[in-house]
Scaffold this active site. Structure first.
Site, mmCIF file in Angstrom:
data_model
loop_
_atom_site.group_PDB
_atom_site.id
_atom_site.type_symbol
_atom_site.label_atom_id
_atom_site.label_comp_id
_atom_site.label_asym_id
_atom_site.label_seq_id
_atom_site.Cartn_x
_atom_site.Cartn_y
_atom_site.Cartn_z
ATOM 1 N N ASP A 57 0.810 -1.362 0.156
ATOM 2 C CA ASP A 57 -0.046 -0.100 -0.017
ATOM 3 C C ASP A 57 0.798 1.250 -0.055
ATOM 4 O O ASP A 57 1.925 1.217 0.693
ATOM 5 C CB ASP A 57 -0.947 -0.092 1.105
ATOM 6 C CG ASP A 57 -2.007 0.932 1.301
ATOM 7 O OD1 ASP A 57 -1.878 2.245 1.029
ATOM 8 O OD2 ASP A 57 -3.329 0.443 1.304
ATOM 9 N N LEU A 77 -1.935 5.483 -10.977
ATOM 10 C CA LEU A 77 -3.236 5.398 -11.052
ATOM 11 C C LEU A 77 -3.966 4.653 -9.783
ATOM 12 O O LEU A 77 -5.116 4.486 -9.664
ATOM 13 C CB LEU A 77 -3.468 4.245 -12.002
ATOM 14 C CG LEU A 77 -3.271 4.632 -13.427
ATOM 15 C CD1 LEU A 77 -2.050 5.393 -13.832
ATOM 16 C CD2 LEU A 77 -3.888 3.538 -14.492
ATOM 17 N N GLU A 80 -8.821 4.091 -4.527
ATOM 18 C CA GLU A 80 -10.055 3.267 -4.092
ATOM 19 C C GLU A 80 -11.294 4.139 -5.174
ATOM 20 O O GLU A 80 -11.080 5.474 -5.349
ATOM 21 C CB GLU A 80 -10.298 3.727 -2.855
ATOM 22 C CG GLU A 80 -9.564 3.339 -1.915
ATOM 23 C CD GLU A 80 -9.886 1.963 -1.239
ATOM 24 O OE1 GLU A 80 -10.947 1.335 -1.752
ATOM 25 O OE2 GLU A 80 -9.208 1.500 -0.376
ATOM 26 N N TYR A 180 -15.324 10.868 -3.215
ATOM 27 C CA TYR A 180 -14.545 10.302 -4.300
ATOM 28 C C TYR A 180 -13.984 11.438 -5.088
ATOM 29 O O TYR A 180 -12.747 11.647 -5.156
ATOM 30 C CB TYR A 180 -15.174 9.352 -4.933
ATOM 31 C CG TYR A 180 -14.376 8.781 -6.221
ATOM 32 C CD1 TYR A 180 -13.382 8.244 -6.053
ATOM 33 C CD2 TYR A 180 -14.721 9.448 -7.430
ATOM 34 C CE1 TYR A 180 -12.720 7.782 -7.400
ATOM 35 C CE2 TYR A 180 -14.308 9.012 -8.632
ATOM 36 C CZ TYR A 180 -12.961 7.966 -8.417
ATOM 37 O OH TYR A 180 -12.366 7.768 -9.470
ATOM 38 N N ARG A 248 -23.633 10.064 -19.798
ATOM 39 C CA ARG A 248 -22.329 9.539 -19.588
ATOM 40 C C ARG A 248 -21.634 9.473 -20.800
ATOM 41 O O ARG A 248 -22.229 9.074 -21.980
ATOM 42 C CB ARG A 248 -21.932 8.454 -18.526
ATOM 43 C CG ARG A 248 -22.634 8.690 -17.427
ATOM 44 C CD ARG A 248 -22.059 9.786 -16.398
ATOM 45 N NE ARG A 248 -22.626 9.671 -15.178
ATOM 46 C CZ ARG A 248 -23.696 10.404 -14.611
ATOM 47 N NH1 ARG A 248 -24.513 10.975 -15.430
ATOM 48 N NH2 ARG A 248 -24.199 10.309 -13.394
HETATM 49 N N1 LIG Z 1 -12.565 3.257 -14.549
HETATM 50 C C1 LIG Z 1 -12.981 4.615 -14.678
HETATM 51 O O1 LIG Z 1 -14.084 4.472 -15.111
HETATM 52 C C2 LIG Z 1 -12.104 5.648 -13.933
HETATM 53 C C3 LIG Z 1 -12.893 6.921 -14.377
HETATM 54 C C4 LIG Z 1 -12.037 8.154 -13.846
HETATM 55 C C5 LIG Z 1 -10.987 7.795 -13.082
HETATM 56 N N2 LIG Z 1 -10.552 6.543 -13.064
HETATM 57 C C6 LIG Z 1 -9.057 6.682 -12.097
HETATM 58 O O2 LIG Z 1 -8.351 5.713 -12.768
HETATM 59 C C7 LIG Z 1 -7.392 4.840 -11.881
HETATM 60 C C8 LIG Z 1 -7.662 3.406 -12.229
HETATM 61 O O3 LIG Z 1 -8.790 2.887 -12.152
HETATM 62 P P1 LIG Z 1 -9.248 1.423 -12.507
HETATM 63 O O4 LIG Z 1 -10.734 1.659 -12.870
HETATM 64 O O5 LIG Z 1 -8.151 0.863 -13.086
HETATM 65 O O6 LIG Z 1 -9.457 1.091 -10.666
HETATM 66 P P2 LIG Z 1 -9.041 -0.385 -10.305
HETATM 67 O O7 LIG Z 1 -9.860 -0.400 -9.070
HETATM 68 O O8 LIG Z 1 -9.420 -1.374 -11.311
HETATM 69 O O9 LIG Z 1 -7.615 -0.202 -9.885
HETATM 70 C C9 LIG Z 1 -6.962 0.549 -8.871
HETATM 71 C C10 LIG Z 1 -6.052 -0.113 -8.232
HETATM 72 O O10 LIG Z 1 -5.336 0.670 -7.536
HETATM 73 C C11 LIG Z 1 -5.010 -0.280 -6.233
HETATM 74 N N3 LIG Z 1 -4.689 0.681 -5.145
HETATM 75 C C12 LIG Z 1 -5.829 1.301 -4.622
HETATM 76 N N4 LIG Z 1 -5.565 2.132 -3.449
HETATM 77 C C13 LIG Z 1 -4.129 1.687 -3.396
HETATM 78 C C14 LIG Z 1 -3.048 2.222 -2.496
HETATM 79 N N5 LIG Z 1 -3.087 3.051 -1.339
HETATM 80 N N6 LIG Z 1 -1.847 1.483 -2.601
HETATM 81 C C15 LIG Z 1 -1.546 0.781 -3.475
HETATM 82 N N7 LIG Z 1 -2.468 0.309 -4.416
HETATM 83 C C16 LIG Z 1 -3.704 0.570 -4.364
HETATM 84 C C17 LIG Z 1 -6.114 -1.105 -6.242
HETATM 85 O O11 LIG Z 1 -5.493 -2.482 -5.652
HETATM 86 C C18 LIG Z 1 -6.216 -1.505 -7.666
HETATM 87 O O12 LIG Z 1 -5.455 -2.582 -8.344
HETATM 88 C C19 LIG Z 1 -8.021 5.520 -10.364
HETATM 89 O O13 LIG Z 1 -7.295 6.442 -9.940
HETATM 90 C C20 LIG Z 1 -9.654 5.904 -10.872
HETATM 91 O O14 LIG Z 1 -9.931 6.953 -9.840
HETATM 92 C C21 LIG Z 1 -11.153 5.496 -13.347
#
Ligand SMILES: NC(=O)c1ccc[n+]([C@@H]2O[C@H](COP(=O)([O-])OP(=O)(O)OC[C@H]3O[C@@H](n4cnc5c(N)ncnc54)[C@H](O)[C@@H]3O)[C@@H](O)[C@H]2O)c1
Length: 368
Positions: A57, A77, A80, A180, A248
């Site tokens: 983490d 990236l 949560e 968030y 969206r």
């Molecule tokens: N998927 C979407 O539609 C979307 C839209 C806007 C923004 N985002 C952003 O894109 C990024 C990736 O999103 P995603 O959809 O791949 O989400 P995801 O949940 O699949 O991936 C996020 C990863 O981060 C890890 N993680 C979370 N907190 C952590 C910490 N404190 N330390 C280490 N690892 C940690 C999780 O285990 C996970 O593998 C995020 O920052 C999210 O906010 C995603």
């Protein structure tokens, strides 16, 4: 060739990004806490065998120090990602997203990198951009709780006039309507402010709704397409809040991964926040129907006529800045890639936890 750190690289977008970076011949290190809510019950992704993987983490300084050692640049990236959940697990979201980013930056000050590209979110805009019948821009549209109670779903102008949603550009004022969103804005600003002060460079990508194979289907707090897919796979109706006409912008994960690479490689992008979407609005109800069709399910969405605290009505991206600065244009529209998603989903198992997640919100008075 460069040596990159991808935080959250085991996640949905992170894995696609890692695969593209490896294809380009870069060295990749991933740090990821493998959150149970995202990864529980899933086999370890193949791409993680081809990267240097640190399980931990970012809130743990020893982990963060190891992660940033000898890397040229960082794709940040890790986060949560549940909007609804963030409204009742506030410490978890502020800690997992913002304290984690602060730790990362503390280490980066000691071991500078060339650039950090941070994943931000369209959620920082809150309600999207609107225009009045006279063509005036309305940046602060919103709905009062009285309007929501009256099921008047669409925001109206200051004098009650009808508003038309229009593509949201990066100059629109920030309007944070969930914890968030707040944590994503803090993440992006932490990165931009710190890198500027210490002579590094950074880019923040405000992602719209990302879809594609690999999203955590059993996570009821993830993206709407994954949640709908999980319901349909279990022969359940997708639950649609409000009247389903909220719109969206859905962007394919391979386009998003490419946008990250462009943001890393484009000199002129330094210090910028840039939208990454497909620029094509879709109503949530239509999306539910399109996905059911692609998955060969004769199942209609269940339109709840209830609203979740923190939800917005319409938001879709103006991508002109992404095109101008990054030369980015999405390769795919939603309809191009629903077949691919359906094929992937058919090979998965998904535990449907959507009703439980809705109950969590209801018991806290977060559904009206
Ligand atoms: N998927 C979407 O539609 C979307 C839209 C806007 C923004 N985002 C952003 O894109 C990024 C990736 O999103 P995603 O959809 O791949 O989400 P995801 O949940 O699949 O991936 C996020 C990863 O981060 C890890 N993680 C979370 N907190 C952590 C910490 N404190 N330390 C280490 N690892 C940690 C999780 O285990 C996970 O593998 C995020 O920052 C999210 O906010 C995603």
């Amino acid at each position: 060739m460069a040596r990159y750190l991808v935080t959250g690289g085991a996640g949905f977008i992170g894995r696609h990004l890692c695969a593209q970076l490896l294809d380009e011949g870069h060295e990749v290190r991933v740090v990821d806490s493998l959150l149970d809510q995202v990864h529980g019950g899933q086999p370890r992704a193949d791409v993680l065998n081809e990267v240097e993987f640190i399980h931990g983490d970012l809130r743990d300084r020893a982990i963060t120090a190891a992660a940033v050692r000898n890397v040229d640049a960082i794709f940040h990236l890790a986060a949560e990602v549940g909007v609804g959940q963030s409204m009742y697990e506030i410490d978890r979201y502020v800690g997992g997203n913002d304290l984690a980013t602060a730790n990362l930056l503390q280490e980066v000050i000691a071991r500078p990198v060339e650039r950090i590209v941070v994943a931000s979110s369209m959620s920082v805009y809150g309600e999207g951009l609107y225009v009045t019948p006279d063509g005036n821009r309305i940046e602060n549209a919103g709905r009062t709780s009285e309007q929501i109670q009256a099921r008047q779903w669409d925001p109206v102008g200051p004098n009650g006039e009808r508003l038309t949603p229009t593509a949201t550009d990066e100059t629109k004022q920030i309007s944070l309507s969930s914890i968030y969103a707040l944590t994503k804005f803090v993440q992006e600003q932490q990165v931009l402010i710190t890198t500027r002060a210490y002579g590094m460079s950074a880019v923040a990508l405000r992602l719209f709704n990302v879809f594609g194979p690999g999203q955590a289907l059993s996570n009821p707090y993830t993206g709407v397409l994954a949640i709908f897919a999980s319901r349909l796979l279990n022969n359940e109706r997708p639950l649609v809040f409000e009247d389903g006409c909220q719109r969206r912008d859905f962007v394919h994960v391979s386009d998003v991964a490419r946008a990250f690479r462009l943001a890393m490689a484009t000199q002129d992008a330094n210090g910028e926040v840039i939208n990454v979407g497909a620029g094509e609005p879709h109503s949530i109800c239509d999306v539910g129907k399109m996905l059911a069709h692609a998955m060969d399910r004769d199942i209609e969405p269940d339109v709840l006529n209830e609203a979740r605290a923190g939800d917005i009505r319409h938001c879709f991206g103006d991508l002109s800045k992404a095109e101008r600065i990054l030369g980015f244009r999405p390769d795919y529209k939603l309809s191009d890639k629903l077949g691919e998603l359906a094929e992937w989903v058919a090979r998965q198992q998904a535990t449907d936890r959507v009703r439980d997640a809705k109950r969590e919100l209801e018991t806290r008075g977060l559904v009206a």
